[in-house]
Design an enzyme around this catalytic site. Structure first.
Site, PDB file in Angstrom:
ATOM      1  N   ASP A  78      57.920 114.861  55.825  1.00 19.40           N
ATOM      2  CA  ASP A  78      56.587 115.440  55.691  1.00 19.40           C
ATOM      3  C   ASP A  78      55.572 114.824  56.640  1.00 19.40           C
ATOM      4  O   ASP A  78      55.752 113.717  57.157  1.00 19.40           O
ATOM      5  CB  ASP A  78      56.090 115.322  54.248  1.00 19.40           C
ATOM      6  CG  ASP A  78      56.034 113.877  53.749  1.00 19.40           C
ATOM      7  OD1 ASP A  78      56.934 113.098  54.118  1.00 19.40           O
ATOM      8  OD2 ASP A  78      55.111 113.531  52.993  1.00 19.40           O
ATOM      9  N   GLU A 135      57.111 112.162  51.184  1.00 15.94           N
ATOM     10  CA  GLU A 135      56.970 110.715  51.053  1.00 15.94           C
ATOM     11  C   GLU A 135      55.513 110.300  50.965  1.00 15.94           C
ATOM     12  O   GLU A 135      55.182 109.316  50.317  1.00 15.94           O
ATOM     13  CB  GLU A 135      57.635 110.007  52.242  1.00 15.94           C
ATOM     14  CG  GLU A 135      57.723 108.499  52.111  1.00 15.94           C
ATOM     15  CD  GLU A 135      56.419 107.765  52.421  1.00 15.94           C
ATOM     16  OE1 GLU A 135      56.117 106.773  51.724  1.00 15.94           O
ATOM     17  OE2 GLU A 135      55.691 108.197  53.350  1.00 15.94           O
ATOM     18  N   GLU A 136      54.634 111.075  51.616  1.00 15.21           N
ATOM     19  CA  GLU A 136      53.237 110.668  51.768  1.00 15.21           C
ATOM     20  C   GLU A 136      52.430 110.872  50.481  1.00 15.21           C
ATOM     21  O   GLU A 136      51.585 111.755  50.365  1.00 15.21           O
ATOM     22  CB  GLU A 136      52.589 111.433  52.926  1.00 15.21           C
ATOM     23  CG  GLU A 136      53.168 111.114  54.294  1.00 15.21           C
ATOM     24  CD  GLU A 136      52.840 109.712  54.783  1.00 15.21           C
ATOM     25  OE1 GLU A 136      52.118 108.987  54.070  1.00 15.21           O
ATOM     26  OE2 GLU A 136      53.302 109.351  55.869  1.00 15.21           O
ATOM     27  N   HIS A 360      49.186 106.539  60.826  1.00 14.21           N
ATOM     28  CA  HIS A 360      48.129 107.303  60.162  1.00 14.21           C
ATOM     29  C   HIS A 360      46.878 107.393  61.030  1.00 14.21           C
ATOM     30  O   HIS A 360      45.755 107.443  60.508  1.00 14.21           O
ATOM     31  CB  HIS A 360      47.808 106.724  58.779  1.00 14.21           C
ATOM     32  CG  HIS A 360      48.911 106.895  57.786  1.00 14.21           C
ATOM     33  ND1 HIS A 360      48.695 107.156  56.447  1.00 14.21           N
ATOM     34  CD2 HIS A 360      50.267 106.842  57.926  1.00 14.21           C
ATOM     35  CE1 HIS A 360      49.862 107.251  55.814  1.00 14.21           C
ATOM     36  NE2 HIS A 360      50.832 107.062  56.695  1.00 14.21           N
TER      37      HIS A 360
END
Length: 390
Positions: A78, A135-136, A360
């Protein structure tokens, strides 16, 4: 020929795949295009493929010559809700969504390993290729577990890998024990009595209670925890009032707690509740305290971490494999897999990153030069555990 040189011919193909995934990012549990790309690639290699595991997850089954042993290799798929600032040709085509954490590279490296493993199949046992969604922050790992991942694909151990900017490209870091922290959230509402700011004695001020909580919460780490234990308590939001001359009737605070152990996690939750309730009593306000547990700590098992270090040395050389790097206070839902099975989660160096930025970041991009090292590492790990792949 070294293992990494044997997979280097895949570089061009893998780069094209990685950049295609980067250009078409998808958020948690929305990885339909990515999952289909993965599934079709596996099927084209003659690999048994299972779609829809835990929502949009995909599992490939590569069977070797013989043997009953089985291991799992995991990559996340993702992206993040971030608007990309890069201007290269493979930049995100989806506004407000980008691969700012390198999951496009993780997926691609495991696809490369799938191709290398399927071409040889000279190992003794089964390799399960786990392409995980969400996962995020959305918990794709527990979703796959709830969907019967370990019952449908029984494995004795499971392994993960994440790119790490700031480490030299193609190097590895392996931790024996904690590698990533837990990630919990708290929400606190202090409710008092509103009043004119010029007449505070006629009200009960929740802002003062909130300010006292911000100060007192810091003593949990500095004065309650053993100094050897790591913990972070951060108040990240404080909302109260709308006017200059009004004492509001409520103050709302939010924050995060990070630890490396279940014991410290429990202690900090209890401590925050006690502090909030004590301050409420002493200031004459009411309190509503909510503690929401997120990802648990990611803790590698020692034996599996040692095997990962051996595999990494085959690929990178002994001087480029580090076992003394500090763990990160970031969180990772691979932790749920490690609560179920032995295994290890390693870092692969991504170099300085685009513009020197970290994960990020809207300018981040996975380093394609790392792809062969990641593929070779997966193959070396299979070799260490199941033999073959030489």
């Amino acid at each position: 020929m070294s293992l990494i040189e044997s997979v280097r011919p895949l570089q061009g193909k893998l780069t094209a795949i990685r950049r295609d995934i980067h250009a078409h990012p998808e958020l948690a549990f929305e990885e339909h295009r990515t999952a289909e790309l993965v599934a079709r690639h596996l099927e084209a290699l003659g690999i048994e493929t299972h779609r829809g595991v835990g929502g949009t997850g995909v599992v490939g089954v590569v069977r070797g010559r013989r043997g009953l042993r089985a291991i799992g290799l995991r990559a996340d798929m993702d992206a993040l809700p971030i608007t990309e600032r890069n201007e290269f040709p493979h930049k995100s085509t989806i506004q407000g969504c980008m691969h700012a954490c390198g999951h496009d590279g993780h997926t691609t490296m495991l696809l490369g390993a799938a191709e290398a493993l399927a071409a040889r199949r000279d190992f003794d046992g089964t390799v399960y290729l786990i392409f995980q969604p969400a996962e995020e922050g959305e918990g794709g790992a527990p979703a796959m577990i709830a969907d019967g991942l370990f019952e449908r694909f029984p494995m004795e151990a499971v392994f993960g890998m994440h790119n790490w900017p700031g480490m030299e490209a193609g190097t590895f870091a392996i931790h024996s024990g904690p590698v990533m922290a837990s990630a919990d959230r708290f929400d606190i509402r202090f409710t008092g009595v509103g009043a004119h700011a010029a007449m505070p004695h006629l009200g009960v001020d929740p802002v003062v209670a909130g300010a006292a909580f911000v100060q007192a919460a810091q003593t949990l780490v500095s004065r309650v925890l053993d100094p050897i234990d790591a913990g972070v308590v951060s108040v990240t939001q404080f909302h109260a009032g709308e006017a200059y001359n009004v004492i509001p009737d409520r103050a709302e605070l939010c924050g995060t707690v990070r630890t490396f152990s279940a014991e410290v996690r429990d202690r900090l939750e209890r401590g925050l509740r006690q502090v909030a309730e004590g301050i409420a009593q002493s200031h004459g306000v009411e309190v509503d305290f909510q503690f929401r547990r997120g990802y648990p700590p990611t803790v590698n098992t020692a034996a599996e971490a040692a095997l990962c270090a051996e595999a990494a040395r085959v690929v990178a050389g002994a001087g480029r494999v580090f076992t003394d790097r500090r763990p990160s206070m970031g969180a990772e839902d691979f932790a749920y897999f490690l609560e179920e099975k032995p295994g290890a989660y390693v870092w692969i160096g991504n170099g300085p990153g685009e513009g020197g930025c970290m994960l990020h970041n809207p300018n981040y991009d996975f380093n394609d030069e790392v792809l062969p090292a990641g593929v070779a590492y997966w193959c070396a790990l299979v070799q260490r555990l199941l033999g073959g792949v030489k």
